[in-house]
Design a protein around this motif. Structure first.
Motif: not given
Lengths: 151, 280
Positions: A15-16, A19, A34, A38, A40, A43, A46, B156-157, B159
């Protein structure tokens, strides 16, 4: 020791990475865009996405009941500012009398950061037959008898 | 050691007329006691008291139904049972009944009749967030309590961590946790029955502070060690590869988390503990 710091999920790294990839490739447009591959959301979406993922976790009826922001004590302050609205008649807070510091400090500090609030008189509940080893301090019974909120 | 629900309800009754807010932890961090959140909430709300819960030790640990229980608000951190990492961004619940503006605004509310808050630009409705309007029109519900923009890295963490929970359910996690912690308790009681680590005057090596009723606890058991044992025991546990949380002077908190702990891990912990106590 999940009661202190939980183990790291494998997905944190991916996930990081996702991002960082968004940020590196499209910069400021990441706020609104998005990618299909991804995990995620954009932003700006989120926090709402995390709320959506939390319905079962906390038993919320809709994502609008949940938000992720700040850290625990800050959120407690924000909630106290909204939900602790003392009147002359109703002004006590029923709270644990020897809580974790994040809980005990907040109500008191709230009264200083929000000047419209009066000093709360904590109606402190003491455990019956408490053992001195675990709860070494006597309950502050004087506080619970305080009746007039001070300006 | 623990606080009975009846005692809490009696405190509420005693102070009902003068209390504005009830604020309690869902699970007490020291004893591991899980409070009867629905019963306490209903009792307090019926007496006109606003109810908030700190769920730092409860979320991801036990099943919660905050909406149905009619809780006014709740807060929690995400680095314990949610596994989002140290200092990770935290969660807030605000019940739906506080989302809508009061059609007859009173002095204590925002201009448009929304609930009073420390408002910030990011809590404004997404449609008007960048319009730089003077009047604050909050985003729907809990989202309207945001103050400034959150860190995307943090989210993000969270999630990623929430994604793991989405692959199972709180019911399944809790079902396993009840048995896993019950197994830990059974093994620990076995040590006590065998008098492992008993002191010279017959004092037991430890006492379990956490309620024996599985409905009154989450994953965690808190052990109050006999005075003077903690240093050596925590040293031996570390050597044995066991990570537990130590609260001075004499308490260790053991939490076999059902998401990633096995029954074998629990057995291994008790073996290491047994050795440490026998060497005393």
């Amino acid at each position: 020791v999940g009661n202190s710091l939980g183990a790291q999920p494998k997905g944190i790294r991916t996930h990081l990475d996702a991002h960082l990839e968004t940020w590196a490739s499209i910069g400021v447009n990441g706020h609104f865009t998005s990618f299909e591959d991804s995990p995620l959301a954009a932003w700006q979406d989120m926090a709402a996405d995390c709320a959506q993922q939390s319905l079962d976790l906390v038993g919320a009826a809709s994502p609008s009941e949940v938000i992720y922001m700040n850290t625990l004590t800050v959120n407690l302050h924000l909630m106290m500012a909204s939900f602790y609205r003392p009147t002359e008649k109703r002004h006590k807070i029923i709270a644990e009398w020897k809580p974790f510091p994040s809980d005990s400090v907040s109500p008191l500090q709230d009264s200083t950061i929000v000047p419209v609030l009066t000093l709360p008189s904590l109606s402190t509940q003491s455990p019956p037959n408490c053992n001195g080893t675990v709860f070494p301090h006597p309950p502050h019974s004087s506080k619970s008898t305080q009746t007039t909120p001070r300006q | 050691m623990t606080i009975s629900t009846d005692h809490i309800l009696s405190i509420i009754d005693e102070h009902a007329d003068s209390t504005a807010l009830l604020l309690l932890p869902g699970i007490q961090y020291y004893t591991g006691q899980l409070f009867d959140i629905p019963r306490i909430t209903a009792h307090a709300r019926a007496r006109g008291i606003t109810v908030g819960w700190d769920l730092a030790h409860a979320v991801g640990n036990v099943e919660l139904s905050l909406h149905d229980w009619d809780v006014d608000f709740a807060v929690w951190c995400t680095y314990k049972y949610l596994n989002a990492g140290p200092g990770a961004i935290a969660g807030v619940f605000v019940h739906e009944r506080h989302h809508h503006p009061n059609p007859n605004p009173v002095k204590d509310e925002l201009g448009l009749g929304y609930k009073h808050r420390l408002a910030g630009w990011y809590g404004a409705d997404k449609a008007v967030r960048f319009n730089m309007e003077k009047e604050f029109r909050p985003a729907e519900g809990a989202h309207g309590w945001q103050v400034s923009n959150p860190s995307a890295v943090d989210l993000a963490c969270v999630r990623a961590a929430l994604g793991v929970f989405r692959r199972t359910s709180m019911k399944e996690l809790r079902d396993k946790a009840v048995v896993l912690t019950g197994y830990l308790e059974w093994l620990l009681n076995g040590l006590l029955q065998e008098s492992v680590g008993t002191g010279e005057k017959g004092e037991p090596a430890f006492r379990i502070l956490t309620p024996a009723n599985p409905l009154e606890r989450g994953s965690q058991l808190s052990l109050l060690l006999r005075g003077g044992l903690l240093g050596r025991v925590s040293e031996k546990l570390a050597e044995g590869g066991v990570v537990v949380d130590v609260r001075k002077p004499d308490v260790i908190r053991v939490a076999p988390v059902s998401m990633y702990c096995r029954f074998e891990d629990v057995w291994g912990f008790v073996e290491v503990l047994k050795k440490a106590l026998e060497e005393e």
